[in-house]
Write an enzyme that holds these catalytic residues in place. Structure first.
Site, short mmCIF file in Angstrom:
data_model
loop_
_atom_site.label_atom_id
_atom_site.label_comp_id
_atom_site.label_asym_id
_atom_site.label_seq_id
_atom_site.Cartn_x
_atom_site.Cartn_y
_atom_site.Cartn_z
N TRP A 39 0.76 -1.12 -0.06
CA TRP A 39 0.06 -0.01 0.00
C TRP A 39 0.94 1.18 -0.11
CZ3 TRP A 39 -1.46 3.22 4.76
CH2 TRP A 39 -0.84 2.99 5.72
N ASP A 40 2.29 1.02 0.38
CA ASP A 40 3.11 2.22 0.45
C ASP A 40 2.88 3.22 -1.19
OD1 ASP A 40 3.90 0.28 2.07
OD2 ASP A 40 6.16 0.55 1.80
N GLU A 79 0.61 -2.15 12.87
CA GLU A 79 0.23 -3.59 13.20
C GLU A 79 0.54 -4.01 14.35
OE1 GLU A 79 3.39 -3.82 9.96
OE2 GLU A 79 1.99 -3.89 8.41
N LYS A 133 2.77 0.94 16.43
CA LYS A 133 3.80 0.88 15.34
C LYS A 133 4.07 1.95 14.49
CE LYS A 133 5.84 -2.00 11.76
NZ LYS A 133 5.01 -1.86 10.67
N GLN A 134 2.92 2.63 14.16
CA GLN A 134 2.86 3.83 13.28
C GLN A 134 1.44 4.48 13.34
OE1 GLN A 134 3.25 1.18 9.94
NE2 GLN A 134 1.63 2.41 8.85
#
Length: 838
Positions: free
Chosen positions: A372-373, A502, A614-615
C-alpha cells in the site's frame, strides 16, 4: 548523526570523501542508481567486500512454496522474491599484476558522488602502489531514464608517474546461484533479519540458457526455475587509449570475462566503457531477448555513449523543474530532500507496467514486493509532479484486478480483494494477522485512484479502467461488513481486520479501515452515477465488464452513510478500534532504546495486549480524510495517540509531522520531518543496507507540501493552510494541477502562486478564494503560520482518567526477564511478513 567530514553538505550532490567497510551496506544503498526498471546497488567496481552485490529488475522474481508451521484454508501458498540478476558492475584493475583492493590499498585521494543533476554515480581515487606508482582511477555509472534497458559502466585509468602493465577485468556474474573468483555470496552472512528477502531453497534459481561471446560482446541468458521468467544480459566493451593493448575473453555458465591488457605509458589514460543491456519477460524465450539486447547495443553504440549522458542531463533538468522543493537557508535539509526526490524517480520513472517495490530497485528488502506504500505515500508525489508515472503505477493495480477477484472469492467475499504484498498479483503474505487482514488496501487503492483523477482530470482512465476497480473494491466492503440495529438506528460494522498499525491486529471497527471504506463506497457510487449521466457508452461498457446491478450504487451509499466511526465521549477521542481503550497503556516514553523496535524484542501477543502503536493509524485517517473531522477532534486524537506511537515504522514520522503541523505542534512537526528525511541517509532504523525506504522518501515530499505547505485536495478542491517552520525563510515547490504547472512560494507573511503553463487555477487559502494565471501571479498575505503549541503531547494528562470499567489509564511496561532479540530462523522467514517490521 551524519559524519559531515566524510559526507559534506552539498545541495546538489551526495558526497563521500573517505572509504569505509563498516557501513558498506548503507553506502551501497545511498549510492545506488536506477530508473524504475533496472537498479544497480552502489557496489565498488572491484567486486569485493559488499554487503549485497545487487542488480535488480523490477518484477523479475522467483516463486517458492510457503511452508506454514500450521496451515489453514486460504493462507497464501506461493511466495514471490525478487531475483538478484547477473551483476555487470565488476571492472577489476590490476597494475603490475597487483589488484586494487580498497581495504588494503594506499589510497591518497578519494571521492564518490551521486549527482542529483544527472543521476550519475562517480568515483575518483588516487592509488599509490607499493612500488610508488601513482594510479588515478576515475569511474562513473549511469542507468538512463530514457533508455530503460541500458546501463553504462565507465572507467579511466591513468598511471601518472611511470610506465606499467595495466589490466582491466570486466565481468558479468550470476551471483544469485554462483560465486565470483573470490568466492562470496550476494548476501552478507550474519544474524537473519525477517525484514530481508526470503531465501529460496532451490538448488538453482537461474537456469542457464544461451551464452556466447563474440569479440568484445558477451551474452548470458537464464530462465527462472519456478516462475518461468526469462532474462538476457549483453555487454559490449569499448576501449579508448593511445597505449598498446590486447583483449581476451572467458566464458562459463555463471561468469563471463573480458580482459583488456594495456602497456600503459606514464600519463597516458586508458578509458574502458562497458555498455550493458537487460531485457526480461514473463513468457518470451531467451533467444528473442538476446536479439532485443543486441538491437539495443547496436543502437546505443552507433549513436555514441556520450549521447546517453547528455540525454540524461536534459531529462533530469525537466524532472527538477517540475519536482524540486527548495528550502532556503538550509543546505543540509536541501541536500537530503533532493536525495529523497531522486530516489522517487529512480524507483518509479520507468516501472512501465510493473509496480513500485518498497525498496525500489536498490535492494532486496521486502523481497521486491508492492504494498500500500505506493498508493498512500508515493502516488501523491507522482500525481502532482509527473502524472504519467502515477497513471502507470495505477495501471499495475488495474491489471491485477482478475487476481484480486479470485482472492476475494477465496476469502468468501464479493468483488475484489487486493493482495497485501505481491509482485505477480497473487497474495504472498504468509503472516495473515499483519498481512492479509489489512483489508484497508482496497480502500487505499480506491483513494489513490480518485485522487489521481481529481488532480489530473484524467476521466478517460477512470472510465476505461479505474471505475472497474472502484466497483469491485466497493463490492468487497458490502460483504465484509455487516449491519446492526440499536434502538431503531442501524449501523454498518467491519470486524476482523488490521489497520495500518500492525501492533494491533485482527480487530473490530478499526477507525482507519472504516473511514477509508466509507470513502471507497461513496466514491464508487458517485463515479458510477456520473458515468450513467454523462458518458452513456462508457457506462454501458462498464456495466457489461463488471455485470453492474443498477441498485448497487444506492446500496453502497447506504452502507457508507451507516459506517460506524468509533468515538469515546469520556476521553473525547476516536478509539483506534472497538477494544483499543480497554488495553493496558504501554509506557513508550520510558521504554529503553535497546528494546526498539518492539517486535524484535517482544512476542506479538505481548504487544497486542497494550495500547501501543507501531505507526500512526488514526492520525493517518485524520490527514487523508481531514474534511471528515473537526479541528478539535484532530487535536484531541493527535494528543492521545502521539505518545503511544513508537515510530518503529518508517511510514509513521511523515504522517505525524503533517498532523503535528496542522494542529499546532510546529516544532514537533519539524522534528518528525527531519527524522523521516534522514531515515536512510543516517540509517536511523538500522536497515538502510537492505535498500531505500521509498515510501518514506515519498512521505518527505508530502510532509513538505501538505505539512508545511498546507496543501489539501479534499473533494477535488485545491486549498492551502501553510505552516512554515519559524527558522525557514522560504519554502518553494512545484505542483501539477489538472494540466497546469504551478510554482508556489511560501514566506511567513505571504504566499505566492504562479502558473508557469496551462489554464488559470483557482484555490483557497484559509477560506479565501484566489486565482493565479500565467499573466497574473496570486499574492496572498498571511497573518501567521497557524496555531503554535509548545512541547509534545504526553500521556500524563490521561493518567488520572478512567476506562469504562473504572480502571486508570496509567502507563506501564511489560515485565522483561531477558533482552534477547529474536533471530529469524527458517520458520520465521517463511511465516512472518517482513514488511510488518518496516
Amino acid at each position: 548523526m551524519i559524519d559531515r567530514d566524510r559526507f559534506p553538505i552539498d545541495p546538489w550532490r551526495l558526497v563521500e570523501t573517505r572509504y569505509s567497510e563498516e557501513d558498506a551496506g548503507v553506502t551501497e544503498t545511498l549510492f545506488a542508481v536506477g530508473n524504475g526498471f533496472l537498479g544497480l546497488r552502489g557496489n565498488y567496481p572491484e567486486g569485493r567486500h559488499a554487503h549485497e552485490h545487487g542488480t535488480f529488475i523490477n518484477g523479475f522474481h522467483e516463486t517458492w512454496p510457503i511452508r506454514h508451521a500450521e496451515s489453514a484454508y486460504g493462507f497464501a501458498e506461493v511466495g514471490q522474491t525478487i531475483v538478484n540478476v547477473p551483476d555487470p558492475k565488476v571492472m577489476r584493475v590490476y597494475v603490475d599484476d597487483e589488484p586494487l583492493s580498497l581495504d588494503l590499498a594506499d589510497v591518497r585521494e578519494y571521492e564518490r558522488t551521486l549527482d542529483f543533476r544527472d543521476g550519475v554515480m562517480r568515483r575518483r581515487l588516487l592509488w599509490v602502489t607499493p612500488s610508488g606508482k601513482e594510479v588515478l582511477l576515475e569511474s562513473d555509472r549511469l542507468v538512463p531514464f530514457e533508455d530503460r534497458h541500458v546501463a553504462v559502466e565507465r572507467m579511466t585509468v591513468t598511471v601518472r608517474n611511470a610506465d606499467a602493465p595495466v589490466a582491466v577485468d570486466c565481468q558479468l556474474i550470476n551471483r544469485q546461484d554462483g560465486q565470483d573468483v573470490y568466492g562470496g555470496h550476494p548476501h552478507a552472512p550474519g544474524v537473519a533479519d525477517p525484514r530481508r528477502a526470503e531465501r529460496i531453497d532451490a538448488e538453482r534459481v537461474l537456469l542457464p540458457q544461451e551464452h556466447w561471446q563474440n569479440g568484445t560482446r558477451t551474452a548470458l541468458s537464464y530462465r527462472t526455475a519456478s516462475s518461468d521468467m526469462s532474462i538476457a544480459v549483453l555487454a559490449d566493451h569499448l576501449i579508448e587509449t593511445d597505449n598498446e593493448h590486447s583483449h581476451e575473453s572467458h566464458l562459463e555458465p555463471d561468469i563471463a570475462r573480458n580482459v583488456f591488457r594495456v602497456e600503459a605509458k606514464a600519463g597516458v589514460p586508458v578509458t574502458l566503457t562497458k555498455v550493458i543491456s537487460y531485457h526480461s519477460s514473463r513468457s518470451v524465450p531467451t533467444g528473442e531477448l538476446i536479439d532485443r539486447s543486441l538491437r539495443t547495443l547496436d543502437r546505443v553504440v552507433a549513436a555514441g555513449v556520450e549521447g546517453l549522458y547528455a540525454a540524461q542531463r536534459r531529462w533530469m533538468d525537466d524532472f527538477w523543474q517540475r519536482s524540486d522543493v527548495r528550502i532556503t537557508g538550509h543546505d543540509d535539509l536541501q541536500q537530503a530532500t533532493r536525495w529523497c526526490l531522486l530516489q522517487l524517480a529512480m524507483a518509479s520513472a520507468r516501472a512501465d507496467g510493473w509496480g513500485i517495490p518498497a525498496k525500489g530497485v536498490t535492494g532486496s528488502g521486502y523481497s521486491g514486493h508492492y504494498f500500500w506504500d505506493t498508493e498512500i505515500y508515493i502516488l501523491p508525489f507522482l500525481a502532482y509532479t509527473t502524472p504519467l508515472w502515477a497513471r502507470n503505477a495505477m495501471r499495475m493495480r488495474t491489471k491485477m484486478l482478475p487476481a484480486a477477484r479470485r482472492r476475494a472469492a477465496k476469502m468468501s467475499e464479493a468483488g475484489a480483494l487486493y493482495p497485501w504484498r505481491t509482485i505477480n498479483g497473487e497474495e504472498a503474505s504468509a503472516y495473515y494477522a499483519a498481512g492479509t487482514a489489512q483489508y484497508h488496501i482496497n480502500a487505499d487503492i480506491a483513494f489513490a485512484l480518485v485522487r489521481y483523477v481529481r488532480a489530473t482530470g484524467d476521466l478517460d482512465f477512470m472510465a476505461r479502467e479505474g471505475a472497474d476497480v472502484l466497483v469491485e473494491t466497493a463490492r468487497m466492503w458490502t460483504t465484509l461488513g455487516f449491519w446492526r440495529q440499536n434502538e431503531g438506528e442501524e449501523s454498518f460494522h467491519i470486524h476482523g481486520v488490521t489497520g495500518p498499525d500492525e501492533y494491533t491486529t485482527v480487530v473490530n471497527d478499526n477507525l482507519f479501515t472504516n473511514v477509508m471504506a466509507r470513502f471507497n463506497l461513496r466514491a464508487a457510487a458517485q463515479v458510477v452515477r456520473l458515468m450513467a449521466e454523462r458518458a452513456g457508452r462508457e457506462y454501458r461498457d462498464l456495466v457489461d465488464r463488471v455485470q453492474l446491478d443498477p441498485g448497487e450504487p444506492e446500496a453502497w451509499e447506504r452502507a457508507a452513510d451507516a459506517v460506524y466511526i468509533p468515538y469515546n465521549e469520556k476521553l473525547g477521542i476516536n478509539p483506534q478500534d472497538s477494544l483499543f481503550l480497554e488495553r493496558e497503556v504501554w509506557d513508550v516514553e520510558n521504554t529503553p532504546h535497546e528494546q526498539r523496535p518492539l517486535l524484535l524484542h517482544f512476542h506479538p501477543l505481548v504487544i497486542y495486549r497494550f495500547q501501543v502503536l507501531k505507526q500512526a493509524d488514526v492520525v493517518l485517517a485524520l490527514y487523508l480524510q481531514g474534511d471528515q473531522f473537526s479541528a478539535e477532534e484532530k487535536l484531541a486524537d493527535f494528543e492521545y495517540y502521539d505518545p503511544l506511537t513508537t515510530g518503529d515504522s518508517t511510514l509513521s514520522a511523515v504522517v505525524q509531522s503533517i498532523l503535528a503541523a496542522e494542529v499546532g505542534y510546529q516544532d514537533l512537526a519539524l522534528d518528525y520531518f527531519e527524522h523521516a528525511l534522514f531515515v536512510d541517509l543516517a540509517d536511523l532504523h538500522g536497515n538502510a543496507s537492505d535498500g531505500v525506504h521509498v515510501a518514506s522518501a515519498g512521505g518527505v515530499w508530502t510532509a513538505l507540501v501538505a505539512g508545511f505547505g498546507g496543501m489539501r485536495d479534499h473533494d477535488g478542491e485545491l486549498s492551502f493552510d501553510p505552516r512554515l517552520p519559524r527558522d525557514w525563510p522560504e519554502l518553494q515547490y512545484a505542483l501539477s494541477w489538472q494540466g497546469s504547472q504551478l510554482e508556489v512560494a511560501l514566506r511567513r507573511d505571504e504566499m505566492r502562486v504562479r502558473v508557469r503553463s496551462g489554464d488559470p487555477v483557482t484555490f483557497r487559502v484559509r477560506g479565501g478564494v484566489h486565482t493565479a494565471s500565467v499573466d497574473a501571479e496570486a499574492v496572498v498575505p498571511l497573518a501567521d503560520q497557524g496555531p503554535v503549541i509548545q512541547g509534545r503531547p504526553t500521556m500524563r494528562k490521561y493518567s488520572s482518567m478512567h476506562r469504562e470499567d473504572g480502571s486508570h489509564l496509567e502507563p506501564t511496561l511489560p515485565p522483561v526477564t531477558s533482552a534477547i532479540p529474536i533471530v529469524a530462523d527458517d520458520l520465521m522467514e517463511r511465516a512472518t511478513d517482513p514488511h510488518s517490521l518496516d
